[in-house]
Motif scaffolding. Sequence first.
Motif, PDB file in Angstrom:
ATOM      1  N   LEU A  57       0.828  -1.212   0.000  1.00 35.82           N
ATOM      2  CA  LEU A  57       0.000   0.000   0.000  1.00 35.82           C
ATOM      3  C   LEU A  57       0.860   1.259   0.000  1.00 35.82           C
ATOM      4  O   LEU A  57       0.556   2.229  -0.702  1.00 35.82           O
ATOM      5  N   LEU A  58       1.937   1.242   0.772  1.00 40.01           N
ATOM      6  CA  LEU A  58       2.817   2.407   0.825  1.00 40.01           C
ATOM      7  C   LEU A  58       3.428   2.670  -0.547  1.00 40.01           C
ATOM      8  O   LEU A  58       3.492   3.822  -1.008  1.00 40.01           O
ATOM      9  N   ARG A  59       3.857   1.613  -1.227  1.00 40.02           N
ATOM     10  CA  ARG A  59       4.419   1.778  -2.573  1.00 40.02           C
ATOM     11  C   ARG A  59       3.364   2.274  -3.557  1.00 40.02           C
ATOM     12  O   ARG A  59       3.632   3.138  -4.401  1.00 40.02           O
ATOM     13  N   LEU A  60       2.153   1.733  -3.452  1.00 44.20           N
ATOM     14  CA  LEU A  60       1.078   2.162  -4.343  1.00 44.20           C
ATOM     15  C   LEU A  60       0.750   3.635  -4.137  1.00 44.20           C
ATOM     16  O   LEU A  60       0.601   4.396  -5.112  1.00 44.20           O
ATOM     17  N   MET A  61       0.629   4.060  -2.881  1.00 41.68           N
ATOM     18  CA  MET A  61       0.270   5.437  -2.608  1.00 41.68           C
ATOM     19  C   MET A  61       1.398   6.400  -2.997  1.00 41.68           C
ATOM     20  O   MET A  61       1.138   7.532  -3.409  1.00 41.68           O
ATOM     21  N   ALA A  62       2.638   5.939  -2.912  1.00 35.19           N
ATOM     22  CA  ALA A  62       3.755   6.755  -3.395  1.00 35.19           C
ATOM     23  C   ALA A  62       3.668   6.915  -4.905  1.00 35.19           C
ATOM     24  O   ALA A  62       3.895   8.007  -5.447  1.00 35.19           O
ATOM     25  N   GLN A  63       3.300   5.838  -5.581  1.00 32.45           N
ATOM     26  CA  GLN A  63       3.197   5.881  -7.037  1.00 32.45           C
ATOM     27  C   GLN A  63       2.020   6.731  -7.492  1.00 32.45           C
ATOM     28  O   GLN A  63       2.140   7.544  -8.417  1.00 32.45           O
ATOM     29  N   ARG A  64       0.862   6.568  -6.852  1.00 31.81           N
ATOM     30  CA  ARG A  64      -0.359   7.234  -7.314  1.00 31.81           C
ATOM     31  C   ARG A  64      -0.493   8.661  -6.792  1.00 31.81           C
ATOM     32  O   ARG A  64      -1.069   9.513  -7.471  1.00 31.81           O
ATOM     33  N   CYS A  65       0.001   8.924  -5.588  1.00 31.89           N
ATOM     34  CA  CYS A  65      -0.182  10.242  -4.968  1.00 31.89           C
ATOM     35  C   CYS A  65       1.101  11.057  -4.871  1.00 31.89           C
ATOM     36  O   CYS A  65       1.048  12.286  -4.879  1.00 31.89           O
ATOM     37  N   GLY A  66       2.215  10.364  -4.723  1.00 31.44           N
ATOM     38  CA  GLY A  66       3.464  11.063  -4.511  1.00 31.44           C
ATOM     39  C   GLY A  66       3.876  11.177  -3.060  1.00 31.44           C
ATOM     40  O   GLY A  66       4.811  11.914  -2.726  1.00 31.44           O
ATOM     41  N   VAL A  67       3.198  10.458  -2.146  1.00 32.51           N
ATOM     42  CA  VAL A  67       3.608  10.472  -0.740  1.00 32.51           C
ATOM     43  C   VAL A  67       4.949   9.759  -0.605  1.00 32.51           C
ATOM     44  O   VAL A  67       5.392   9.036  -1.491  1.00 32.51           O
ATOM     45  N   SER A  68       5.588   9.960   0.515  1.00 36.12           N
ATOM     46  CA  SER A  68       6.871   9.312   0.761  1.00 36.12           C
ATOM     47  C   SER A  68       6.723   7.798   0.787  1.00 36.12           C
ATOM     48  O   SER A  68       5.803   7.267   1.407  1.00 36.12           O
ATOM     49  N   ALA A  69       7.643   7.118   0.123  1.00 36.80           N
ATOM     50  CA  ALA A  69       7.635   5.650   0.117  1.00 36.80           C
ATOM     51  C   ALA A  69       8.472   5.077   1.248  1.00 36.80           C
ATOM     52  O   ALA A  69       8.583   3.849   1.373  1.00 36.80           O
ATOM     53  N   ASP A  70       9.042   5.932   2.080  1.00 42.26           N
ATOM     54  CA  ASP A  70       9.908   5.512   3.173  1.00 42.26           C
ATOM     55  C   ASP A  70       9.061   5.215   4.413  1.00 42.26           C
ATOM     56  O   ASP A  70       8.452   6.114   4.985  1.00 42.26           O
ATOM     57  N   SER A  71       9.031   3.976   4.820  1.00 47.61           N
ATOM     58  CA  SER A  71       8.228   3.590   5.987  1.00 47.61           C
ATOM     59  C   SER A  71       8.769   4.192   7.274  1.00 47.61           C
ATOM     60  O   SER A  71       8.064   4.238   8.293  1.00 47.61           O
ATOM     61  N   LYS A  72      10.023   4.666   7.251  1.00 49.30           N
ATOM     62  CA  LYS A  72      10.601   5.302   8.438  1.00 49.30           C
ATOM     63  C   LYS A  72      10.203   6.771   8.541  1.00 49.30           C
ATOM     64  O   LYS A  72      10.470   7.412   9.562  1.00 49.30           O
ATOM     65  N   ASP A  73       9.575   7.282   7.503  1.00 49.07           N
ATOM     66  CA  ASP A  73       9.073   8.657   7.519  1.00 49.07           C
ATOM     67  C   ASP A  73       7.700   8.620   8.173  1.00 49.07           C
ATOM     68  O   ASP A  73       6.697   8.314   7.531  1.00 49.07           O
ATOM     69  N   THR A  74       7.641   8.928   9.458  1.00 50.33           N
ATOM     70  CA  THR A  74       6.419   8.667  10.231  1.00 50.33           C
ATOM     71  C   THR A  74       5.765   9.911  10.822  1.00 50.33           C
ATOM     72  O   THR A  74       4.797   9.795  11.579  1.00 50.33           O
ATOM     73  N   SER A  75       6.254  11.094  10.518  1.00 54.55           N
ATOM     74  CA  SER A  75       5.665  12.287  11.111  1.00 54.55           C
ATOM     75  C   SER A  75       5.596  13.413  10.088  1.00 54.55           C
ATOM     76  O   SER A  75       6.129  13.305   8.979  1.00 54.55           O
ATOM     77  N   GLY A  76       4.912  14.484  10.478  1.00 55.32           N
ATOM     78  CA  GLY A  76       4.763  15.614   9.578  1.00 55.32           C
ATOM     79  C   GLY A  76       3.514  15.492   8.724  1.00 55.32           C
ATOM     80  O   GLY A  76       2.560  14.792   9.075  1.00 55.32           O
ATOM     81  N   GLN A  77       3.537  16.185   7.584  1.00 52.11           N
ATOM     82  CA  GLN A  77       2.391  16.190   6.666  1.00 52.11           C
ATOM     83  C   GLN A  77       2.716  15.391   5.415  1.00 52.11           C
ATOM     84  O   GLN A  77       3.869  15.284   5.017  1.00 52.11           O
ATOM     85  N   ASP A  78       1.651  14.843   4.815  1.00 51.89           N
ATOM     86  CA  ASP A  78       1.811  14.151   3.541  1.00 51.89           C
ATOM     87  C   ASP A  78       2.116  15.145   2.428  1.00 51.89           C
ATOM     88  O   ASP A  78       1.814  16.334   2.523  1.00 51.89           O
ATOM     89  N   VAL A  79       2.696  14.630   1.369  1.00 55.09           N
ATOM     90  CA  VAL A  79       2.941  15.409   0.165  1.00 55.09           C
ATOM     91  C   VAL A  79       2.251  14.724  -1.002  1.00 55.09           C
ATOM     92  O   VAL A  79       2.434  13.526  -1.221  1.00 55.09           O
ATOM     93  N   ILE A  80       1.421  15.478  -1.721  1.00 52.88           N
ATOM     94  CA  ILE A  80       0.766  14.980  -2.931  1.00 52.88           C
ATOM     95  C   ILE A  80       1.392  15.698  -4.121  1.00 52.88           C
ATOM     96  O   ILE A  80       1.464  16.938  -4.148  1.00 52.88           O
TER      97      ILE A  80
END
Length: 272
Positions: A57-80
């Motif tokens: 799911l993390l890889r899919l959302m990075a591909q479709r939305c542009g969110v970070s694909a790094d599972s260690k990135d756990t805080s802050g705001q999403d990026v689309i």
Amino acid sequence: MPTPRDALRAHLLATRIAGCVATPRERSLTRYRRFAARDPGVLIGLEPEYDWRFGDLLRLMAQRCGVSADSKDTSGQDVIDPERTIVALDAFADRLAKVAAARAPVLIGTGHPHRLLGFYAGLAAGLSAAGCDVLTPAQGRSVDITTRFGVRTYNLDYVRGVALVREPGARPSASEPGAHTHSPLPVRVALAAAAEGEQGLPALVIGDHGWLCGAGQLGFEAIGPADSDDPAPFVGQAEGQVSVAVPLDDTVRSDYYRPLTRYVLNRACLSQ
């Protein structure tokens, strides 16, 4: 002079509909995990064919939305990624153009009326002017929806051609246009009524949350926006149940979505 695409990109970034959005990264990751666990509250009407794990799911959302694909990135705001938003809006507009050319019936509904009602109402007006029937099946019908407060009964209503749900006795107003819901039950009720009515079934369903995923799961072509913490529409698109999922923040001021409506209608040659 900037092109319409350049102007839209600037608007997306300025209003934070895309770019650095208000959606907390922690919430997105939590919802990806809930989806992987098949939590109905996050599936919002979708029944995934494949076993989607958190990493998938993390890889899919990075591909479709542009969110970070790094599972260690756990805080802050999403990026689309605004480019992904615009590409999806182009595909969205292309589907509207084809439906309009065929003068086919459409069903439009939202679980986010406080923010997105105006966006959809503009589309409804454009499609209606092009000769499409904007369907309103099951108006006034009761829908029992499970919420965090228990099962509540809502009434299905239509405002300017857009379906939404209200609490019984609630009256339309600028401050209370309808209830927020992720449930697929309203679209199921509407489609069941459409199947029994004289106008027939829609060729296209336009909506968000349960309207988008619920219709797609039932085999209807469905398109609509989705936030970066809602993986279901993007999974539905990946598996073929959803035709177009547009990545954007669905919680900004309602008037900020007007340029998106204009952009889509212009591209679909539906401007009034």
